[in-house]
Enzyme design. Sequence first.
Site, PDB file in Angstrom:
ATOM      1  N   TYR A  57      11.458  75.187 -56.708  1.00  0.00           N
ATOM      2  CA  TYR A  57      10.895  74.775 -55.422  1.00  0.00           C
ATOM      3  C   TYR A  57      10.491  73.329 -55.617  1.00  0.00           C
ATOM      4  O   TYR A  57       9.754  73.008 -56.553  1.00  0.00           O
ATOM      5  CB  TYR A  57       9.657  75.607 -55.076  1.00  0.00           C
ATOM      6  CG  TYR A  57       9.974  76.930 -54.404  1.00  0.00           C
ATOM      7  CD1 TYR A  57      10.844  77.000 -53.327  1.00  0.00           C
ATOM      8  CD2 TYR A  57       9.352  78.100 -54.831  1.00  0.00           C
ATOM      9  CE1 TYR A  57      11.112  78.209 -52.705  1.00  0.00           C
ATOM     10  CE2 TYR A  57       9.616  79.316 -54.220  1.00  0.00           C
ATOM     11  CZ  TYR A  57      10.499  79.358 -53.144  1.00  0.00           C
ATOM     12  OH  TYR A  57      10.764  80.552 -52.536  1.00  0.00           O
ATOM     13  N   ASP A  82      16.302  77.044 -48.736  1.00  0.00           N
ATOM     14  CA  ASP A  82      16.124  77.804 -47.488  1.00  0.00           C
ATOM     15  C   ASP A  82      14.662  78.060 -47.136  1.00  0.00           C
ATOM     16  O   ASP A  82      14.355  78.896 -46.307  1.00  0.00           O
ATOM     17  CB  ASP A  82      16.884  79.142 -47.568  1.00  0.00           C
ATOM     18  CG  ASP A  82      16.435  79.992 -48.764  1.00  0.00           C
ATOM     19  OD1 ASP A  82      15.383  79.690 -49.352  1.00  0.00           O
ATOM     20  OD2 ASP A  82      17.146  80.953 -49.099  1.00  0.00           O
ATOM     21  N   HIS A 108      17.631  84.457 -48.912  1.00  0.00           N
ATOM     22  CA  HIS A 108      16.332  84.683 -49.541  1.00  0.00           C
ATOM     23  C   HIS A 108      15.911  86.166 -49.412  1.00  0.00           C
ATOM     24  O   HIS A 108      14.751  86.481 -49.202  1.00  0.00           O
ATOM     25  CB  HIS A 108      15.280  83.781 -48.879  1.00  0.00           C
ATOM     26  CG  HIS A 108      14.208  83.294 -49.788  1.00  0.00           C
ATOM     27  ND1 HIS A 108      14.099  81.985 -50.181  1.00  0.00           N
ATOM     28  CD2 HIS A 108      13.161  83.923 -50.381  1.00  0.00           C
ATOM     29  CE1 HIS A 108      13.025  81.821 -50.944  1.00  0.00           C
ATOM     30  NE2 HIS A 108      12.449  82.999 -51.090  1.00  0.00           N
TER      31      HIS A 108
END
Length: 496
Positions: A237, A265, A355
């Site tokens: 991330y 995403d 995800h």
Amino acid sequence: MKTISLEEVAKHTSKKDVWVIIHGKVYDLTAFLPEHPGGQKIIMKYAGRDATKAFDPIHPPDIIDRFLSPEVCLGEVDAASLASAPKVETEQEKQLRIAHENKPRLDEMYNAFDFESVAKNVLPPDAWAYYSSGSDDEVTMRENHNAFHRIWLRPRVMVDVAKIDMSTSMLGTKTAIPLYITATALGKLGHPDGEKVLTRAAAKRDVIQMIPTLASCSFDEIVATRANNQTQWLQLYVNSDRTVTQKFVEHAEKSGIKGLFITADAPQLGRREKDMRQKYSQEAPDEMDNDDSFQRDEGAARAISAFIDPSLNWKDVAWFKSITKMPIIIKGIQTAEDAVLAWKYGCAGVVLSNHGGRQLDFAPSAVEILPEVIDALKREGCDPKKDFDVYIDGGIRRGSDIFKAVALGAKGVGIGRPFLFAMSGYGDKGVERLIQLYQDELEMCMRLMGAKTIEDITPDMVDIRNLKDHFVANPTDYLAKHAYEKMQPRGNLSKL
Ligand SMILES: Cc1cc2nc3c(=O)[nH]c(=O)nc-3n(C[C@H](O)[C@H](O)[C@H](O)COP(=O)(O)O)c2cc1C
């Protein structure tokens, strides 16, 4: 360090003076309370007592040293008073203990769904909510597996299938089966050893593990658990503070990580209502009920993800390439156009993923877009077999799902929840057994399909004519239905 008794800690339970115990140390969190990214309510729930069990799953071990000034640590809780404190089993702990005692034996578990149903009983409600939730109406989450039901097989017979070899290679690593354990945050919600369980089981079964940025264990702990020659990838991330990201990426490369999977995403976290509701149900002192800061107390997911940079874009790929030699893969691609862009910007591959249905509801399943992604890449002169790795994840629950994905051009598949569920119910052995079950199922599927090796699995072995047909079972709208029924004139109804 000063010793403090439990009785003393128990006196500090108001918002203006709040102490908690974490790993045997006493912290004064009064000043930190309004800044806590997870909201104030959860801290107040543990005011004056030991918060370690709640703290551990959702915080990296070194977070206190990194973010709190040393003065907030007031001392150590007196070991004698800790030992003599009565251990009271709450009703919930009792129910979970009984569920664990009564779960089926591991050899009675036959597929990924079995592990899910056990996990539902043995996980605390907040952990189950976090692991199992999808976004909004969870249409995409359900579609992820359902899409595989719209792909049928075209078996070939009279092939010598005495020996089946399902080994393959992913980003240059030889692996036993074209699956990897994908990144899922907060492993300690399911097991006290968290992600290390997955590392150990992956090593035993010769599969690759992707380490999540938001692991409950520290990155270094997970890397230290790695066996010789075991391959790990890192899910990233991207932090709004790029120096933090740069340090992390450089550290990962030095630690022997073999692939950098940048999650694209999640510029904002999806609304996972199960998870959000769970947090709202936390007990907290009455004085908190009118507190505006509750707005931020929106479940585990939101609490841990505030740092993610929503400005991440294609131009950043060049910067990543300048700071690392690790192959860069974009995770969370949902259209052929973006897969082609990833190729053009010099990435080593993509993960087609929504995800696990936790982000944009009504995003397509990865397997649905896989054929168009492969076609689009080929049109650009890219050979996805050689130049560019296409992975998919979401809803893969059977060996035949892996077969279908490989037939449609995936290099391998990522599997998330099933491993969390296996770990939560049965620890290392559960994860090992689940990998074995996927292997058994894939072996049978390959044999019955007349494919001896991964190379033998070809697009003509699957029938995807119905793949684009969406039959979505909408959740029943009870409110609207109720109101509609009320509007029916009684006379007409009786004539029906
Ligand atoms: C509990 C949970 C936590 C997750 N955490 C992350 C994460 O931190 N980063 C990420 O890129 N994806 C995360 N994912 C998504 C997974 O990497 C993967 O895309 C998804 O789980 C695949 O679907 P499946 O669970 O149906 O196998 C998470 C998924 C779940 C279920």
